[in-house]
Design a protein around this motif. Sequence first.
Motif, PDB file in Angstrom:
ATOM      1  N   GLU A  62       0.841  -1.206   0.000  1.00 57.37           N
ATOM      2  CA  GLU A  62       0.000   0.000   0.000  1.00 57.37           C
ATOM      3  C   GLU A  62       0.875   1.255   0.000  1.00 57.37           C
ATOM      4  N   ASP A  63       0.562   2.182  -0.863  1.00 55.75           N
ATOM      5  CA  ASP A  63       1.142   3.521  -0.797  1.00 55.75           C
ATOM      6  C   ASP A  63       0.141   4.384  -0.041  1.00 55.75           C
ATOM      7  N   CYS A  64       0.463   4.643   1.232  1.00 54.35           N
ATOM      8  CA  CYS A  64      -0.447   5.382   2.122  1.00 54.35           C
ATOM      9  C   CYS A  64       0.012   6.827   2.339  1.00 54.35           C
ATOM     10  N   ALA A  65       0.795   7.358   1.415  1.00 62.03           N
ATOM     11  CA  ALA A  65       1.371   8.692   1.602  1.00 62.03           C
ATOM     12  C   ALA A  65       0.324   9.764   1.834  1.00 62.03           C
ATOM     13  N   GLN A  66      -0.890   9.554   1.279  1.00 56.74           N
ATOM     14  CA  GLN A  66      -1.916  10.595   1.355  1.00 56.74           C
ATOM     15  C   GLN A  66      -3.145  10.165   2.154  1.00 56.74           C
ATOM     16  N   SER A  67      -3.036   9.082   2.919  1.00 53.20           N
ATOM     17  CA  SER A  67      -4.269   8.508   3.478  1.00 53.20           C
ATOM     18  C   SER A  67      -4.213   8.206   4.969  1.00 53.20           C
ATOM     19  N   HIS A  68      -3.458   8.980   5.745  1.00 51.55           N
ATOM     20  CA  HIS A  68      -3.383   8.718   7.187  1.00 51.55           C
ATOM     21  C   HIS A  68      -4.762   8.841   7.835  1.00 51.55           C
ATOM     22  N   GLY A  69      -5.249   7.738   8.358  1.00 47.93           N
ATOM     23  CA  GLY A  69      -6.540   7.761   9.045  1.00 47.93           C
ATOM     24  C   GLY A  69      -7.733   7.470   8.158  1.00 47.93           C
ATOM     25  N   ALA A  70      -7.518   7.330   6.852  1.00 51.71           N
ATOM     26  CA  ALA A  70      -8.621   6.991   5.955  1.00 51.71           C
ATOM     27  C   ALA A  70      -9.046   5.546   6.180  1.00 51.71           C
ATOM     28  N   LYS A  71     -10.325   5.255   5.875  1.00 51.73           N
ATOM     29  CA  LYS A  71     -10.848   3.911   6.129  1.00 51.73           C
ATOM     30  C   LYS A  71     -11.614   3.383   4.920  1.00 51.73           C
ATOM     31  N   TYR A  72     -11.602   2.070   4.812  1.00 53.41           N
ATOM     32  CA  TYR A  72     -12.421   1.345   3.832  1.00 53.41           C
ATOM     33  C   TYR A  72     -13.152   0.258   4.592  1.00 53.41           C
ATOM     34  N   ARG A  73     -14.474   0.358   4.620  1.00 53.53           N
ATOM     35  CA  ARG A  73     -15.303  -0.582   5.373  1.00 53.53           C
ATOM     36  C   ARG A  73     -14.816  -0.722   6.813  1.00 53.53           C
ATOM     37  N   ASN A  74     -14.565   0.443   7.406  1.00 56.54           N
ATOM     38  CA  ASN A  74     -14.142   0.589   8.809  1.00 56.54           C
ATOM     39  C   ASN A  74     -12.764   0.006   9.099  1.00 56.54           C
ATOM     40  N   ARG A  75     -12.001  -0.283   8.063  1.00 53.72           N
ATOM     41  CA  ARG A  75     -10.638  -0.767   8.248  1.00 53.72           C
ATOM     42  C   ARG A  75      -9.664   0.307   7.768  1.00 53.72           C
ATOM     43  N   LEU A  76      -8.618   0.525   8.540  1.00 48.50           N
ATOM     44  CA  LEU A  76      -7.741   1.667   8.314  1.00 48.50           C
ATOM     45  C   LEU A  76      -6.721   1.451   7.215  1.00 48.50           C
ATOM     46  N   SER A  77      -6.468   2.516   6.484  1.00 44.99           N
ATOM     47  CA  SER A  77      -5.351   2.565   5.556  1.00 44.99           C
ATOM     48  C   SER A  77      -4.079   2.137   6.276  1.00 44.99           C
ATOM     49  N   GLY A  78      -3.277   1.301   5.604  1.00 47.34           N
ATOM     50  CA  GLY A  78      -2.039   0.826   6.218  1.00 47.34           C
ATOM     51  C   GLY A  78      -2.164  -0.513   6.896  1.00 47.34           C
ATOM     52  N   ALA A 109       2.835  -1.595   4.069  1.00 49.49           N
ATOM     53  CA  ALA A 109       2.239  -0.305   3.743  1.00 49.49           C
ATOM     54  C   ALA A 109       3.295   0.779   3.945  1.00 49.49           C
ATOM     55  N   ALA A 110       3.443   1.642   2.951  1.00 49.45           N
ATOM     56  CA  ALA A 110       4.461   2.694   2.984  1.00 49.45           C
ATOM     57  C   ALA A 110       3.795   4.040   3.260  1.00 49.45           C
ATOM     58  N   HIS A 111       4.381   4.796   4.186  1.00 51.57           N
ATOM     59  CA  HIS A 111       3.811   6.075   4.621  1.00 51.57           C
ATOM     60  C   HIS A 111       4.825   7.201   4.439  1.00 51.57           C
ATOM     61  N   SER A 112       4.333   8.335   3.996  1.00 48.06           N
ATOM     62  CA  SER A 112       5.141   9.548   3.927  1.00 48.06           C
ATOM     63  C   SER A 112       4.607  10.552   4.952  1.00 48.06           C
ATOM     64  N   PHE A 113       5.544  11.207   5.654  1.00 53.08           N
ATOM     65  CA  PHE A 113       5.160  12.270   6.586  1.00 53.08           C
ATOM     66  C   PHE A 113       5.716  13.614   6.106  1.00 53.08           C
ATOM     67  N   TYR A 114       5.746  13.773   4.786  1.00 47.89           N
ATOM     68  CA  TYR A 114       6.138  15.057   4.198  1.00 47.89           C
ATOM     69  C   TYR A 114       5.309  16.159   4.847  1.00 47.89           C
ATOM     70  N   PRO A 115       5.864  17.365   5.043  1.00 47.58           N
ATOM     71  CA  PRO A 115       5.200  18.384   5.862  1.00 47.58           C
ATOM     72  C   PRO A 115       3.759  18.725   5.490  1.00 47.58           C
ATOM     73  N   THR A 116       3.366  18.560   4.216  1.00 52.85           N
ATOM     74  CA  THR A 116       1.999  18.924   3.827  1.00 52.85           C
ATOM     75  C   THR A 116       0.982  17.817   4.095  1.00 52.85           C
ATOM     76  N   LYS A 117       1.438  16.629   4.470  1.00 55.14           N
ATOM     77  CA  LYS A 117       0.502  15.518   4.689  1.00 55.14           C
ATOM     78  C   LYS A 117      -0.377  15.798   5.909  1.00 55.14           C
ATOM     79  N   ASN A 118      -1.496  15.074   6.007  1.00 57.76           N
ATOM     80  CA  ASN A 118      -2.356  15.235   7.182  1.00 57.76           C
ATOM     81  C   ASN A 118      -1.573  14.972   8.460  1.00 57.76           C
ATOM     82  N   LEU A 119      -0.728  13.952   8.440  1.00 61.67           N
ATOM     83  CA  LEU A 119       0.231  13.722   9.529  1.00 61.67           C
ATOM     84  C   LEU A 119       1.603  14.090   8.982  1.00 61.67           C
ATOM     85  N   GLY A 120       1.933  15.362   9.061  1.00 62.90           N
ATOM     86  CA  GLY A 120       3.161  15.859   8.464  1.00 62.90           C
ATOM     87  C   GLY A 120       4.230  16.148   9.498  1.00 62.90           C
ATOM     88  N   ALA A 121       5.477  15.861   9.141  1.00 63.61           N
ATOM     89  CA  ALA A 121       6.620  16.183   9.992  1.00 63.61           C
ATOM     90  C   ALA A 121       7.088  17.603   9.699  1.00 63.61           C
TER      91      ALA A 121
END
Length: 361
Positions: free
Chosen positions: A155-171, A177-189
């Motif tokens: 999974e590329d979850c770079a843009q989906s922190h906290g998103a859900k599909y049928r009540n199951r979380l992204s990642g 599952a790969a996550h980016s915390f680039y500063p503009t993301k919802n969960l940004g560093a």
Amino acid sequence: MIEYENLHKLNKPFFEEYSNAFNEVMESGWYILGKKVEEFEKSFAAFCSTNYCLGVANGLDALYLSLKAFDFEPGSEVIVPSNTYIATILSIVQNGHRPVLVEPDISTFNIDPSLIEAAITKKTKAIMVVHLYGKVCDMDPIIAIAKKHDLKIIEDCAQSHGAKYRNRLSGSFGDYAAHSFYPTKNLGAMGDAGAVTTADAELAQKIKTLRNYGSGKKYYNEVIGVNSRLDELQAALLLVKLKYIDKINERKRKLAGIYLEGLKQDFIKPVVHPDHYDVYHIFNIRHPKRDALKKYLEDNQIKTEIHYPVAPVKQAAMKGILDHFETPIAEEIHATELSLPVSYFHTEAEIRQVVETMNKF
């Protein structure tokens, strides 16, 4: 001027806690793979409803290492959506594999499950799904296809922190599952940062080894790895923001609701479905006169962005790699997509002003 994004305004509510976190790391004297990284990894794994999280340097490294960990034969094929950001495709190419483009569903912007099986060959080893703009892919049929053909899912979850599909979380769907915390993301560093999540202990250990020079024990190198470790300071800052991610997502959903309700039908708006809890990292519309609309809004002191202006098949770097694929749906999206202001710092009045201005276009 209504800005598209302003990282100072976005992060200002957290400045005091950031300062405390910075001082704590500075005083600790431990700056690489310390207690803050461990704490964030445990917290973020729990947030994603999975077992393990391994902090890495950025989102591209998270994708690259996830694929590298499987040690597929060089030249293996990896299915990937044709309208993704280039990082997803770069991770495949950099591993010595062949990206196989599959078109998206134009209403969701995510890979179309009905087109995946036709792209599978004897060389196919994995499906790399991208939860674009903050909407999780239609995962049930994708998981069924992967099981049928014995394929891995990343999974590329770079843009989906906290998103859900049928009540199951992204990642929580893929092998990795790969996550980016680039500063503009919802969960940004406050700089580059990333992570890999997985439910499997053996897969987690592979990433842990690969990210640290291929070393499971200090100065002993079992495999050829890289240096890609989540910085201790970024982990401390991410721990602060992680406490507020649900609030951030709800705020963006509320702003998105103003657009969804108020924008006239001339604009093709994001589809809303009860199976999906969307977090609107990006709120995008489509319009046949996208470029004219963008200029009109700028003339009216409203900044927008395009995600993304050039389709992967048209990128100069992909000549000879992707240009044999025909991707009319992706190119239609890239030619008509416009991203509207939807940051945590925006006010409801500002979003209503954008709606009012757009409806006069």
